[in-house]
Write a protein that holds these residues in place. Structure first.
Motif, PDB file in Angstrom:
ATOM      1  N   VAL A  23       0.861  -1.193   0.000  1.00 10.26           N
ATOM      2  CA  VAL A  23       0.000   0.000   0.000  1.00 10.26           C
ATOM      3  C   VAL A  23       0.894   1.238   0.000  1.00 10.26           C
ATOM      4  N   PHE A  24       0.644   2.137  -0.928  1.00  5.35           N
ATOM      5  CA  PHE A  24       1.351   3.414  -0.957  1.00  5.35           C
ATOM      6  C   PHE A  24       0.347   4.501  -0.578  1.00  5.35           C
ATOM      7  N   LEU A  25       0.673   5.253   0.449  1.00  3.21           N
ATOM      8  CA  LEU A  25      -0.211   6.323   0.933  1.00  3.21           C
ATOM      9  C   LEU A  25       0.415   7.629   0.471  1.00  3.21           C
ATOM     10  N   VAL A  26      -0.255   8.304  -0.465  1.00  3.33           N
ATOM     11  CA  VAL A  26       0.406   9.373  -1.213  1.00  3.33           C
ATOM     12  C   VAL A  26      -0.395  10.675  -1.139  1.00  3.33           C
TER      13      VAL A  26
ATOM     14  N   ILE B 120       1.082  -7.662   3.904  1.00  2.00           N
ATOM     15  CA  ILE B 120       0.971  -6.390   3.173  1.00  2.00           C
ATOM     16  C   ILE B 120       1.820  -5.335   3.876  1.00  2.00           C
ATOM     17  N   THR B 121       2.536  -4.545   3.109  1.00  2.63           N
ATOM     18  CA  THR B 121       3.328  -3.460   3.712  1.00  2.63           C
ATOM     19  C   THR B 121       2.760  -2.107   3.284  1.00  2.63           C
ATOM     20  N   ALA B 122       3.109  -1.058   4.022  1.00  5.46           N
ATOM     21  CA  ALA B 122       2.588   0.286   3.701  1.00  5.46           C
ATOM     22  C   ALA B 122       3.693   1.316   3.816  1.00  5.46           C
ATOM     23  N   GLU B 123       3.647   2.304   2.942  1.00  7.49           N
ATOM     24  CA  GLU B 123       4.598   3.420   2.978  1.00  7.49           C
ATOM     25  C   GLU B 123       3.841   4.720   2.774  1.00  7.49           C
ATOM     26  N   VAL B 124       4.340   5.784   3.407  1.00  9.19           N
ATOM     27  CA  VAL B 124       3.767   7.118   3.188  1.00  9.19           C
ATOM     28  C   VAL B 124       4.733   7.904   2.300  1.00  9.19           C
ATOM     29  N   TYR B 125       4.212   8.489   1.243  1.00  7.52           N
ATOM     30  CA  TYR B 125       5.034   9.273   0.316  1.00  7.52           C
ATOM     31  C   TYR B 125       4.444  10.659   0.079  1.00  7.52           C
ATOM     32  N   ASN B 126       5.312  11.649   0.008  1.00  6.76           N
ATOM     33  CA  ASN B 126       4.913  12.931  -0.577  1.00  6.76           C
ATOM     34  C   ASN B 126       4.642  12.654  -2.061  1.00  6.76           C
TER      35      ASN B 126
END
Ligand SMILES: O=P(O)(O)OC[C@H]1O[C@](O)(CO)[C@@H](O)[C@@H]1O
Length: 328
Positions: free
Chosen positions: A23-26, A49-55
């Motif tokens: 999951v990409f949280l953008v 499942i993995t998650a990352e926060v991105y600008n």
């Protein structure tokens, strides 16, 4: 328009049709800050499942090699008009990812570039949303807890949905409890040129959004969001009796880090605002959900403080000199 809950239900159905392992949280700014609790939840609970926060802009430049057809990209922009976020949705779709975008308007450029949208409920800072159970933080949890329910049989989603029914009452009581304290704090802090914010874990994003959106953007005060664990690795050197700090105390697993910071702040500082989720009545919220939902409470309480600070400084929260006014 369909209701946000119906929109979420459709997305949960769409999850069933595909493999999702990342999951990409953008998003940008305040919309990015509100992604952090969902990453915390996925980090703690997901097994596959993995998650990352991105600008949004960095998401494109960094171009994560794992972004692809097994990815879910969740984006957010209040009015769906932030160009970097619209570009990020287009980029993610081009890589074959499932794109879900949150906004509080019905039509927007971001909606045109997304597979699904959710229109969340929104109220100005400090005002009680008529439907906090479908405001942005709540929708993000519905989408991420719903994902783990669908893909991994995680049981938190049902507890979330039940708990969100009580959110309005919890926030109402929190406002009553905070108003006088917020007014007093605003009088004491109105002339401070700098105010630092601090938190850890699920609440770090709340501290970040108060620093960059409320204090810097909307009050033109210097600020920095300090992680409670990182505090002891540099930032504590600026602490003194006349340096103001706001510390958020949550109910999640990282609370010991905030407690350590609290002890040090009390020993060496004086201008402290401590907002502790333990001090608020969270009746109706499932015990297992209190840690996850504390950021929604603390964020709301901080907005009550923001409104009073703006009244005391005479600097309206809406005033900007660059944002949406000059090219950038
Ligand atoms: O993409 P969004 O959520 O519309 O954000 C627009 C602006 O609103 C803020 O989130 C808060 O004003 C800023 O940080 C951001 O630049």
């Amino acid at each position: 328009m369909t209701t946000a809950q119906e929109q979420v239900n459709r997305i949960l159905e769409a999850y069933k049709e595909r493999t999702i392992n990342r999951v990409f949280l953008v998003a940008c700014g305040g919309s990015s800050a509100l992604m952090h609790p969902s990453k915390y939840f996925i980090d703690r609970e997901a097994t596959t499942i993995t998650a990352e926060v991105y600008n949004s802009n960095e998401f494109i430049y960094r171009n994560p090699s794992t972004l692809g057809s097994d990815s879910l990209v969740i984006l957010c922009s209040h009015k769906g008009k932030t160009p970097e976020t619209t570009e990020a949705a287009k980029f993610a779709k081009g890589k074959g990812a499932l794109t879900v975008s949150l906004m509080y308007v019905e039509t927007a450029p971001l909606a045109d570039e997304s597979d699904f949208i959710v229109n969340y409920s929104w109220a100005p800072p400090g005002q009680l949303d008529a439907h906090p159970e479908i405001a942005n933080y709540a929708i993000l949890y519905r989408l991420t807890m719903g994902l783990l329910a669908v893909k991994e049989g995680n049981k938190k989603y049902e507890k979330l949905v039940q708990s969100l029914d009580s959110l309005s009452t919890v926030l109402n009581k929190a406002k009553e409890q905070s108003l006088e304290n917020a007014k007093a704090y605003a009088q004491a802090a109105k002339d401070e040129p700098v105010i630092y914010t601090m938190a850890s874990g699920v609440n770090y994003g709340i501290a970040y959004s108060f620093a960059i959106c409320i204090l810097m953007e909307m009050q033109w005060k210097h600020s920095h969001a300090i992680h409670a664990g990182e505090f002891f690795h540099g930032p504590f050197e600026v602490l003194d009796k006349d340096v103001p700090f706001i510390l958020l105390m949550g109910l999640d697993e990282t609370r010991p880090m905030e407690e350590r910071a609290l002890k040090f702040l009390k020993e060496h500082g004086e201008k402290l605002l401590i907002l502790d989720a333990k001090d608020y009545d969270m009746s109706g919220i499932d015990e297992e959900m209190k840690g996850y939902l504390a950021p929604l409470l603390l964020n709301f309480v901080l907005r009550v403080y923001a409104v009073e600070l703006a009244a005391a400084t005479g600097h309206p929260l809406e005033t900007r000199r660059y944002m949406f006014k000059v090219p950038y």
